[in-house]
Scaffold this motif. Sequence first.
Motif, PDB file in Angstrom:
ATOM      1  N   GLU A   4       5.357   2.503   2.107  1.00  0.00           N
ATOM      2  CA  GLU A   4       4.859   1.997   0.830  1.00  0.00           C
ATOM      3  C   GLU A   4       4.667   3.135  -0.163  1.00  0.00           C
ATOM      4  O   GLU A   4       4.917   2.991  -1.351  1.00  0.00           O
ATOM      5  CB  GLU A   4       3.542   1.253   1.055  1.00  0.00           C
ATOM      6  CG  GLU A   4       3.777  -0.122   1.636  1.00  0.00           C
ATOM      7  CD  GLU A   4       2.570  -0.659   2.380  1.00  0.00           C
ATOM      8  OE1 GLU A   4       1.468  -0.136   2.184  1.00  0.00           O
ATOM      9  OE2 GLU A   4       2.765  -1.600   3.160  1.00  0.00           O
ATOM     10  N   ASN A   5       4.226   4.295   0.341  1.00  0.00           N
ATOM     11  CA  ASN A   5       3.998   5.431  -0.553  1.00  0.00           C
ATOM     12  C   ASN A   5       5.285   6.003  -1.118  1.00  0.00           C
ATOM     13  O   ASN A   5       5.288   6.534  -2.215  1.00  0.00           O
ATOM     14  CB  ASN A   5       3.221   6.525   0.179  1.00  0.00           C
ATOM     15  CG  ASN A   5       1.755   6.154   0.286  1.00  0.00           C
ATOM     16  OD1 ASN A   5       1.248   5.395  -0.533  1.00  0.00           O
ATOM     17  ND2 ASN A   5       1.090   6.657   1.300  1.00  0.00           N
ATOM     18  N   THR A   8       5.835   4.399  -4.337  1.00  0.00           N
ATOM     19  CA  THR A   8       4.906   4.839  -5.380  1.00  0.00           C
ATOM     20  C   THR A   8       5.254   6.235  -5.879  1.00  0.00           C
ATOM     21  O   THR A   8       5.109   6.534  -7.056  1.00  0.00           O
ATOM     22  CB  THR A   8       3.463   4.823  -4.836  1.00  0.00           C
ATOM     23  OG1 THR A   8       3.292   3.609  -4.117  1.00  0.00           O
ATOM     24  CG2 THR A   8       2.451   4.912  -5.936  1.00  0.00           C
TER      25      THR A   8
ATOM     26  N   LYS B 157       3.487  -5.367 -12.649  1.00  0.00           N
ATOM     27  CA  LYS B 157       2.247  -4.768 -13.168  1.00  0.00           C
ATOM     28  C   LYS B 157       1.565  -5.733 -14.137  1.00  0.00           C
ATOM     29  O   LYS B 157       0.346  -5.915 -14.084  1.00  0.00           O
ATOM     30  CB  LYS B 157       2.594  -3.454 -13.870  1.00  0.00           C
ATOM     31  CG  LYS B 157       1.419  -2.730 -14.481  1.00  0.00           C
ATOM     32  CD  LYS B 157       0.866  -1.678 -13.529  1.00  0.00           C
ATOM     33  CE  LYS B 157      -0.403  -1.030 -14.059  1.00  0.00           C
ATOM     34  NZ  LYS B 157      -1.625  -1.739 -13.733  1.00  0.00           N
ATOM     35  N   THR B 163      -0.078  -2.699  -6.557  1.00  0.00           N
ATOM     36  CA  THR B 163       0.922  -1.745  -6.079  1.00  0.00           C
ATOM     37  C   THR B 163       2.310  -2.206  -6.526  1.00  0.00           C
ATOM     38  O   THR B 163       3.091  -2.691  -5.717  1.00  0.00           O
ATOM     39  CB  THR B 163       0.898  -1.665  -4.542  1.00  0.00           C
ATOM     40  OG1 THR B 163       0.910  -3.007  -4.045  1.00  0.00           O
ATOM     41  CG2 THR B 163      -0.286  -0.930  -4.021  1.00  0.00           C
ATOM     42  N   TYR B 165       4.937  -0.641  -7.222  1.00  0.00           N
ATOM     43  CA  TYR B 165       6.085   0.088  -6.670  1.00  0.00           C
ATOM     44  C   TYR B 165       6.296  -0.163  -5.184  1.00  0.00           C
ATOM     45  O   TYR B 165       7.272   0.271  -4.606  1.00  0.00           O
ATOM     46  CB  TYR B 165       5.906   1.594  -6.876  1.00  0.00           C
ATOM     47  CG  TYR B 165       5.999   2.041  -8.310  1.00  0.00           C
ATOM     48  CD1 TYR B 165       7.239   2.243  -8.894  1.00  0.00           C
ATOM     49  CD2 TYR B 165       4.862   2.258  -9.063  1.00  0.00           C
ATOM     50  CE1 TYR B 165       7.335   2.662 -10.208  1.00  0.00           C
ATOM     51  CE2 TYR B 165       4.945   2.674 -10.390  1.00  0.00           C
ATOM     52  CZ  TYR B 165       6.182   2.875 -10.950  1.00  0.00           C
ATOM     53  OH  TYR B 165       6.282   3.283 -12.238  1.00  0.00           O
ATOM     54  N   GLU B 166       5.331  -0.843  -4.551  1.00  0.00           N
ATOM     55  CA  GLU B 166       5.311  -0.947  -3.099  1.00  0.00           C
ATOM     56  C   GLU B 166       6.598  -1.526  -2.510  1.00  0.00           C
ATOM     57  O   GLU B 166       7.040  -1.130  -1.434  1.00  0.00           O
ATOM     58  CB  GLU B 166       4.117  -1.820  -2.709  1.00  0.00           C
ATOM     59  CG  GLU B 166       3.871  -1.894  -1.233  1.00  0.00           C
ATOM     60  CD  GLU B 166       3.066  -3.136  -0.872  1.00  0.00           C
ATOM     61  OE1 GLU B 166       2.136  -3.467  -1.615  1.00  0.00           O
ATOM     62  OE2 GLU B 166       3.405  -3.763   0.136  1.00  0.00           O
TER      63      GLU B 166
END
Lengths: 170, 205
Positions: A4-5, A8, B157, B163, B165-166
């Motif tokens: 998941e990171n 991000t 968003k 999240t 971008y998850e």
Amino acid sequence: MIIENIGTFSAPSLIIIILIFAIKSRINIFDSFIKGAKEGLECMISILPAIIALITAVTIFKSSGALEFTIKLLNPIFSLLKFPKECIPLIIMKPISGSGSNAILNSIFESNSPDSYIGKLSSIISGSSEAIFYIISTYCGSIKLKNTKNIIIFALISFLVSILFARIIC
Amino acid sequence: MLGKVWAGMIISSFFCALINNKINLLGNAILEGTDQAINIILITSGAIIFWSGIMKIAQDSGFTRAISKLLFPVLRILFPDYAQKNNILDFICINFVSNIMGLNNAATPSGIKAIKFMQNMNEISKKKLLEKNAAIFLIMNMSCIQIAPTFLVALRKSFGSNTPYEILPKMWATSIIFLLTGIILIKIFLKNKNKQKNNIIIYDN
């Protein structure tokens, strides 16, 4: 957690890599940015009419009860593949039009949070492929090719396999 | 195609509303829809314009070119027929990298050049049938692996995602599955054809 990171971190790290590269290559960074941003603005303006046409059509379709009816009609087929019924209109629209699928994604997000299972699956379906029919008409049109039956079948099968994969990993 | 779908949606909505006795809602829906469309554009345009700027820097600074060069060996494996023809591979590279970075303005012209080259090399089935490599190239364009899908992330968003971008890694994996399935289908289908037609590369019936 780590996976998941990656998502991000990808956007900020991409920007930093590009900027470092740009400083090394000694171009006028700010001029380039402004030029590109202007192109982005033009792009937004050029898709505006399509977005208005399609989001309005989706809203009408939804409020008249036609959407519910379509979902009911197609649910037996898609429930075999265990797709949630909210995603059916998106799966139908995605190969036809990018703006159309954005319009449907918008209406899905109105009733399902983007972080819910349905929200995530819909995001993946809408972001993982391009509009198949649009690509075929652009490229095959440019080489004046009429016989496109096989590539359409291949593309649709690949699309189905990929969204099945998305449903499993989601 | 899209025009028919669009008109069909509106016309069928009218009849559905008639049956469901919701005709009074239609007028409101038109206003709501147009309102929403403008909202979406306003909400997402900031992010899209910003990324267009960043990607232009990538283009002008030679970053896209550098990435293209890194991809050259991979594309040589994917298109072995063009291993000696760098200009075609060059166009394919630019098209692929532009797609990855969301530079649609750059992706389409180079893509059209690449597919024209591919199709012209195919003497036998020229113009009537789609060439094998051109088919793989089209699948590559459809599977659009995007590093930064700006619209999608901005929309997530705006609907309150914590999240936004998850989903990206899973989305990339899905794109790759699309691409691989397409390539496998084309390769399997071609093998049978090649045997029948004495090793002439023909893709289509």
